[in-house]
Motif scaffolding. Sequence first.
Motif, short mmCIF file in Angstrom:
data_model
loop_
_atom_site.label_atom_id
_atom_site.label_comp_id
_atom_site.label_asym_id
_atom_site.label_seq_id
_atom_site.Cartn_x
_atom_site.Cartn_y
_atom_site.Cartn_z
N ASN A 135 40.03 -7.90 11.40
CA ASN A 135 39.87 -8.78 10.24
C ASN A 135 38.45 -9.29 10.04
O ASN A 135 38.20 -10.06 9.11
CB ASN A 135 40.81 -9.98 10.38
N GLN A 136 37.51 -8.88 10.88
CA GLN A 136 36.17 -9.43 10.77
C GLN A 136 35.12 -8.35 11.00
O GLN A 136 34.90 -7.90 12.12
CB GLN A 136 35.98 -10.58 11.77
N LYS A 176 28.22 -8.94 10.48
CA LYS A 176 27.14 -8.90 9.48
C LYS A 176 25.75 -8.94 10.12
O LYS A 176 24.76 -8.62 9.47
CB LYS A 176 27.27 -10.09 8.53
N GLU A 199 38.38 -7.32 3.55
CA GLU A 199 37.09 -6.65 3.61
C GLU A 199 37.26 -5.33 4.34
O GLU A 199 37.85 -5.29 5.43
CB GLU A 199 36.08 -7.52 4.33
N LYS A 233 44.84 -2.80 11.56
CA LYS A 233 44.44 -4.04 12.24
C LYS A 233 45.31 -4.28 13.47
O LYS A 233 44.85 -4.86 14.46
CB LYS A 233 44.51 -5.21 11.26
#
Length: 757
Positions: free
Chosen positions: A277-278, A281, A480, A505
């Motif tokens: 889920n992440q 960046k 995302e 996921k």
Amino acid sequence: MEFDSLRSFGIEVLSVEDDGLVIGASTEGFDFESLKDKITNFLSQEGKFKDTAAKLWDINSGKKWRLDYILSKELNEKWEELKDDQIYTVDLSVSCAVYITNVVTQDKEESDEKFQIRLSAWRKRKELLEIQRDAMESERFDQLATMVQVYGGSFLSSMIGLDDSFCVRIEINGAGLKDIVFNYPYLFEVNEYDPYSIELGSAEGDNVGELEFIEPDETSPTICVIDSGIQENHKFLEKAIQKHLSKSFLPSDPSTVDGVKNGGHGTRVAGSVLFGNQIPKSGKHQFIAKLANARVLDQTNSMPRELYPPALMKAVQSHYEKDCKVFQLSINSRKSVRQVHMSDWASTIDQLNYETDSLFVISTGNINRETNFLDINNPSVKQHLIQGRQYPKYFQEQSAKIANPSQSAFSLTVGSICLNDFDDPDWKSFGKLNEPSAFTRSGPGIWGMVKPDVVEYGGDYVQEKNSSPNLITKEITSPETVRSTASAMSAIGRDKVGTSFSAPKVTHTIARILNQWPNASSLFIRSLVAQSARWPDVELPLSLNEKLELFGYGLPSLDRALENSQSRITFYTEGKISPKQAKVYKIAIPEELNRPGDSFDYLIEVSLAYKARIRRTRRGTKSYVSSWADWVSGHLWETDQQFQERVLQYASTSVENAEKLKTEPIKWFIREQSDWGIVKGFKRNDSTLQKSWANLKSYQLPEHLSIAVVGHAGWEKDVYKEEIPYCLMVSIECLHPEVKVYEKIRIHNETQIEIEV
């Protein structure tokens, strides 16, 4: 009734339906009228069966019933419109089972030596019948091949054999299809070819700072992504891709590149496996898994008809057998699964799981957003709304149930929930955080199984606030994903939703589990994922049954899967069990945790997973598997002796008889009978992954928490040799974090207690 005993009347049982219909084929020159006479004469003899033939038998030797029971619903509805000269692609399932008598049992006065002689003779007969079964499969395939060739048809796949049947995909004209359906006696299922196309928003910039990716450790698991290919040089994926394993299974396109427009599909799935889920960046990020790229979908995100899913699954698993244990499959039929027999696709996946310990993680499939035509058997979300079926009530429609092959008994099936909500004067999302996604499909699975097993975040649609709403995606309600940049799109973005992205996921969580326990079995993984899952809090007015059908066992927690806490402890064991055998496990509870004056709240969770050999021609979980297992718990204030006696009775007779005691059962959420648990209408032992949970006060905690794993006979007759593997997990958690239970219970249980009954 032992339906296979009908062979003594000259009938081979092909399949047994829920309503009692037995689909059979005449053997040895018998015809059904002589069968009816023979049965009538038998039942008219003196004794308890006298004059009962009319009550027991209604023999239908016509042909119309074959359409209703053998054809898929969609093919049956268009049957009258089939044209003799038009070419059709269909999947056929053919029975080739042999009747094996029950295993011999030892008489009271019989010596062990004499019994072993009789048992050895029975096993020799069984072995010869199994050889006969292999010859029968070959003979029946040749018979089918002759009929196909007569009409100029062709085989699009190899024959896929299961224990009691085989399946195959053919191309044939309408005249030939009608001949096969009406006159090939061993046929028990026909489905029309499904292209398994996947429905694929606003773009978002990368917003990526300084970011460095590090290759996964050598010991990290390799996950096979079965999809539309992957953009392997993508900066968010490249160092995880095992390029030497990449393979296209498309018959005329060797490329492994994700050719699906607008960001790809397999590329997005691969990113969800790696990042969950992440998506990072900035900074350094080491991949938690390696990826193997198995391309099976073309650039339109569809599966060519030359790819027969059962044969394809075997080919993919065989190619990656040495490298991959876990296979991510975000590909489904466009419609809800047929609730008759386990499909050829799902059965093949189950067979692979049993034989190779592979684990498939499968999406439930999506309800289409909207379509240009009304399909009453498969309405889109928009059509549900126009016809007055509002969210979330339309999930109760048969058309909204899970899609093939997500009913697979030994796989992990994943549904989707919302990650955010949206509301402005013109538009609104369907659900709020943790509520079911508008497109997700609901359970139960086939034969009452709990499906989906778990859920993850796959996003939600946004609808216009009018009577005929348009449906779109918004960044705020979309997960995302990593996107293919081949269409000049940014590397990541929030523009697509679907169970295709919730399922990987869960695979991300599994990859984390395998990093910690590299040799974990598929049963351990399934049990642990379920054990870590809990229902999310939602505001929707859903009944307990509806929650179970939409959430399964809930949203998995990576923290609970990988670690205990000071207030939570988990025990697990793996083993094998035979029919009519029970293994009792006891967890000792320290006196300081169950003092009469305390009233702390405790959550007890139990998960059991098992697997066995399978066969397709019978219906019901306990007929589908060679043997099956379930678990039962000790009652409140029940002595060890009482529990062991009750377990022994359950293992040898029935659950109803074993429950007739005056002790108070623990109020488990799902129990052994559909009307015993807190939720009604579900039986725990209808599933091969069986989780339940209960809340107890500290003063209710027993001196020992006793759980028994019990084995039961399925279709395998040789119960003396039959053993099926299982994994059992038990967690005890105090819901008051200040109460530290981990060390107290751990020290009190340094030695595991196992008693074989």
